[in-house]
Design an enzyme around this catalytic site. Structure first.
Site, mmCIF file in Angstrom:
data_model
loop_
_atom_site.group_PDB
_atom_site.id
_atom_site.type_symbol
_atom_site.label_atom_id
_atom_site.label_comp_id
_atom_site.label_asym_id
_atom_site.label_seq_id
_atom_site.Cartn_x
_atom_site.Cartn_y
_atom_site.Cartn_z
ATOM 1 N N ASP A 7 92.959 41.486 73.715
ATOM 2 C CA ASP A 7 92.038 41.530 74.851
ATOM 3 C C ASP A 7 90.912 42.480 74.437
ATOM 4 O OD1 ASP A 7 90.928 41.297 77.429
ATOM 5 O OD2 ASP A 7 92.042 43.044 78.125
ATOM 6 N N GLU A 67 90.981 36.637 73.825
ATOM 7 C CA GLU A 67 90.310 36.173 75.042
ATOM 8 C C GLU A 67 88.832 35.937 74.745
ATOM 9 O OE1 GLU A 67 89.375 38.053 79.359
ATOM 10 O OE2 GLU A 67 91.471 38.151 78.703
ATOM 11 N N ASP A 139 95.348 45.988 80.092
ATOM 12 C CA ASP A 139 94.832 45.558 78.788
ATOM 13 C C ASP A 139 95.961 44.981 77.931
ATOM 14 O OD1 ASP A 139 92.141 46.437 79.270
ATOM 15 O OD2 ASP A 139 92.782 48.488 78.860
#
EC number: 3.1.21.10
Length: 159
Positions: A7, A67, A139
């Site tokens: 992420d 992501e 996260d």
């Protein structure tokens, strides 16, 4: 098969490592790469790159999933996020690791079943699906959710 989920962020990059065996998803480890706010952009990107490289050499992932970026109204924060992703992707490319990226709504749908799920819902489902007892940050849960999405995506062929 080991999958590293990421992420990306310039401030706190989440990472999560899972293994897939016999169609079972197993949590291995997760954490957050934090940068120092007073450091220059170049130092922050260098630190992120170095830490991603350490994760790759430590866990030897078959696949890395990240992501995707969505461009928001704050142009400068979008640009720094893109730069962080570039630093991460350059390390992945140097190691020639299989790579995929997923939109946030696709990740949420894979984990929760709804593309508009809230972050706390993603966090709860990640902990449930992966039998994680300890506290994990958002996260970390986002990174683990990204790895999970890659594991169920048909682009990854288990050899």
């Amino acid at each position: 098969m080991i999958i590293l989920g990421i992420d990306p962020s310039l401030v706190s990059t989440g990472w999560g490592v899972i293994s897939i065996s016999d169609s079972m998803v197993n949590y291995i480890d997760s954490g957050v790469i934090k940068t120092v706010s007073k450091d220059s952009l170049v130092l922050k990107l260098g630190n992120i790159s170095l830490m991603i490289e350490k994760l790759i050499t430590r866990f030897n992932p078959f696949h890395v999933a990240m992501e995707e970026v969505f461009i928001n109204k704050n142009y400068s924060s979008s640009v720094t996020l893109i730069q962080a992703r570039g630093a991460i992707m350059s390390v992945i490319g140097r190691y020639n690791i299989d790579f995929s990226e997923y939109a946030p709504n696709k990740i949420k749908k894979a984990i929760v079943g709804a593309g508009k799920a809230e972050k706390h819902q993603v966090q709860q489902m990640v902990k449930l699906l992966m039998h994680i007892k300890k506290a994990i940050s958002k996260d970390e849960s986002d990174a683990l959710a990204t790895a999970y999405t890659a594991s169920v995506n048909q682009q990854i062929k288990i050899i």
